[in-house]
Write a protein that holds these residues in place. Sequence first.
Motif, mmCIF file in Angstrom:
data_model
loop_
_atom_site.group_PDB
_atom_site.id
_atom_site.type_symbol
_atom_site.label_atom_id
_atom_site.label_comp_id
_atom_site.label_asym_id
_atom_site.label_seq_id
_atom_site.Cartn_x
_atom_site.Cartn_y
_atom_site.Cartn_z
ATOM 1 N N VAL A 1 40.010 36.766 34.465
ATOM 2 C CA VAL A 1 39.810 35.408 34.898
ATOM 3 C C VAL A 1 38.870 35.751 36.031
ATOM 4 N N GLY A 2 39.236 36.515 36.802
ATOM 5 C CA GLY A 2 38.558 36.605 38.079
ATOM 6 C C GLY A 2 39.104 37.730 38.991
ATOM 7 N N THR A 3 38.538 38.020 40.137
ATOM 8 C CA THR A 3 39.360 38.637 41.128
ATOM 9 C C THR A 3 39.606 37.843 42.641
ATOM 10 N N MET A 4 40.441 38.155 43.180
ATOM 11 C CA MET A 4 40.763 37.382 44.400
ATOM 12 C C MET A 4 41.317 38.586 45.605
ATOM 13 N N ASP A 5 40.967 38.292 46.870
ATOM 14 C CA ASP A 5 41.487 38.891 47.749
ATOM 15 C C ASP A 5 42.975 38.225 48.319
ATOM 16 N N HIS A 6 44.080 39.102 48.203
ATOM 17 C CA HIS A 6 45.349 38.555 48.725
ATOM 18 C C HIS A 6 45.674 39.246 49.897
ATOM 19 N N GLY A 7 46.137 38.362 50.976
ATOM 20 C CA GLY A 7 46.277 38.349 52.436
ATOM 21 C C GLY A 7 47.287 39.693 52.657
ATOM 22 N N VAL A 8 48.340 39.818 51.607
ATOM 23 C CA VAL A 8 49.142 41.144 51.804
ATOM 24 C C VAL A 8 48.857 42.297 50.725
ATOM 25 N N LEU A 9 48.611 41.906 49.423
ATOM 26 C CA LEU A 9 48.312 42.988 48.704
ATOM 27 C C LEU A 9 46.892 43.543 48.438
ATOM 28 N N GLY A 10 46.113 43.075 49.176
ATOM 29 C CA GLY A 10 44.820 43.010 49.220
ATOM 30 C C GLY A 10 43.738 42.629 47.594
ATOM 31 N N LYS A 11 43.012 43.307 47.210
ATOM 32 C CA LYS A 11 42.169 42.791 46.069
ATOM 33 C C LYS A 11 43.187 42.892 44.901
ATOM 34 N N ARG A 12 42.989 41.589 44.135
ATOM 35 C CA ARG A 12 43.917 41.601 42.870
ATOM 36 C C ARG A 12 42.969 41.351 41.554
ATOM 37 N N TRP A 13 43.177 41.742 40.322
ATOM 38 C CA TRP A 13 42.532 41.435 39.480
ATOM 39 C C TRP A 13 43.343 40.614 38.575
ATOM 40 N N VAL A 14 42.820 39.571 38.327
ATOM 41 C CA VAL A 14 43.687 38.135 37.438
ATOM 42 C C VAL A 14 43.283 38.322 36.167
ATOM 43 N N TYR A 15 44.320 38.248 35.051
ATOM 44 C CA TYR A 15 43.941 38.375 33.629
ATOM 45 C C TYR A 15 44.541 37.270 32.907
ATOM 46 N N PRO B 1 49.024 31.452 31.237
ATOM 47 C CA PRO B 1 49.658 32.496 31.820
ATOM 48 C C PRO B 1 48.717 33.692 32.477
ATOM 49 N N LEU B 2 49.150 34.088 33.786
ATOM 50 C CA LEU B 2 48.308 34.988 34.421
ATOM 51 C C LEU B 2 48.985 36.110 34.781
ATOM 52 N N THR B 3 48.509 37.365 34.800
ATOM 53 C CA THR B 3 48.838 38.666 35.387
ATOM 54 C C THR B 3 48.028 39.172 36.690
ATOM 55 N N TYR B 4 48.789 39.655 37.465
ATOM 56 C CA TYR B 4 48.053 39.960 38.693
ATOM 57 C C TYR B 4 48.143 41.509 38.734
ATOM 58 N N ARG B 5 47.046 42.196 39.013
ATOM 59 C CA ARG B 5 47.153 43.592 39.055
ATOM 60 C C ARG B 5 46.275 44.221 40.172
ATOM 61 N N GLY B 6 46.748 45.348 40.695
ATOM 62 C CA GLY B 6 46.156 46.028 41.771
ATOM 63 C C GLY B 6 44.952 46.841 41.449
ATOM 64 N N ALA B 7 44.461 47.013 40.067
ATOM 65 C CA ALA B 7 43.627 47.655 39.594
ATOM 66 C C ALA B 7 43.064 47.007 38.177
ATOM 67 N N PRO B 8 41.729 47.250 37.828
ATOM 68 C CA PRO B 8 41.517 46.613 36.499
ATOM 69 C C PRO B 8 42.206 47.116 35.230
ATOM 70 N N LEU B 9 42.541 46.584 34.247
ATOM 71 C CA LEU B 9 43.310 46.727 33.145
ATOM 72 C C LEU B 9 42.168 47.262 32.331
ATOM 73 N N GLU B 10 42.339 48.518 31.747
ATOM 74 C CA GLU B 10 41.585 49.180 30.687
ATOM 75 C C GLU B 10 41.290 48.373 29.542
ATOM 76 N N GLY B 11 40.133 48.202 29.054
ATOM 77 C CA GLY B 11 39.790 47.524 27.767
ATOM 78 C C GLY B 11 40.171 45.917 27.797
ATOM 79 N N ALA B 12 40.314 45.379 29.033
ATOM 80 C CA ALA B 12 40.453 44.006 29.184
ATOM 81 C C ALA B 12 39.309 43.170 29.707
ATOM 82 N N GLU B 13 38.295 43.922 29.799
ATOM 83 C CA GLU B 13 37.130 43.008 30.449
ATOM 84 C C GLU B 13 37.044 41.689 29.977
ATOM 85 N N ASP B 14 36.914 41.455 28.881
ATOM 86 C CA ASP B 14 36.907 40.018 28.149
ATOM 87 C C ASP B 14 38.095 38.915 28.662
ATOM 88 N N ALA B 15 39.168 39.444 29.180
ATOM 89 C CA ALA B 15 40.333 38.691 29.601
ATOM 90 C C ALA B 15 40.395 38.553 31.134
#
Length: 219
Positions: A88-102, A72-86
């Motif tokens: 998965v990585g970051t990716m560049d989305h062609g429409v939404l820009g940089k996404r943080w994947v948790y 199960p993954l969540t995709y966010r437009g900004a880092p989730l505070e306190g979830a650094e250990d969770a």
Amino acid sequence: MSVIHRTTLTPTKDELLASWLPSRPWYRPGTGAPQPTKAGGFRLDDPAGEVGIEFMVTTDTAGPEPVSYLVPLTYRGAPLEGAEDALVGTMDHGVLGKRWVYDGCHDPVFTTAILALIEGRVQAQAQSVSDTLDEGIARSFTGQGPVAAAFTSVTDDTESTELTGAPHGAALRLHRVLRPGPDTAPEGATGHVLGWWNLQDGTRVQGLFATLSTTTSRD
């Protein structure tokens, strides 16, 4: 309803998971580098429209036998505070820009959404088609809801991830290593989610994705 953008992802989800999977206690290492490919899954909606929520099934063929995992993954437009250990990585989305994947098990938006699914308050959405329900996802709930999504502990073992510490003794188990199985809830479960994925030969199978249990009664 989920909106699916037809665009580029850099790196791809498979590439992100190839780097992340070996760090998980439930991953079965093979003889070479991980080779994950999407095999199924579905999505849920964030009522606020800010966070993407995807139940991805990925099958790794690096070992002697293919192994399918629930991620199960969540995709966010900004880092989730306190979830650094969770992360998965970051990716560049062609429409939404940089996404943080948790890893969704550590994201409160995900836990709220999956409990709503189990309780029947929301419906599963198709993984790759906009504004479409996934009728292949089954769920059940025999308890008294809504269950509070206030889990305080997330623990991985060799088969699953368990979320505990919620009020009234609720525990949510995500079955990471997937196996085809019966279409009923396990004995003693308060609720469950049954999902589908495709085997290497294209056969579509079903198995247990998540189990909810409560150990104390509610007043």
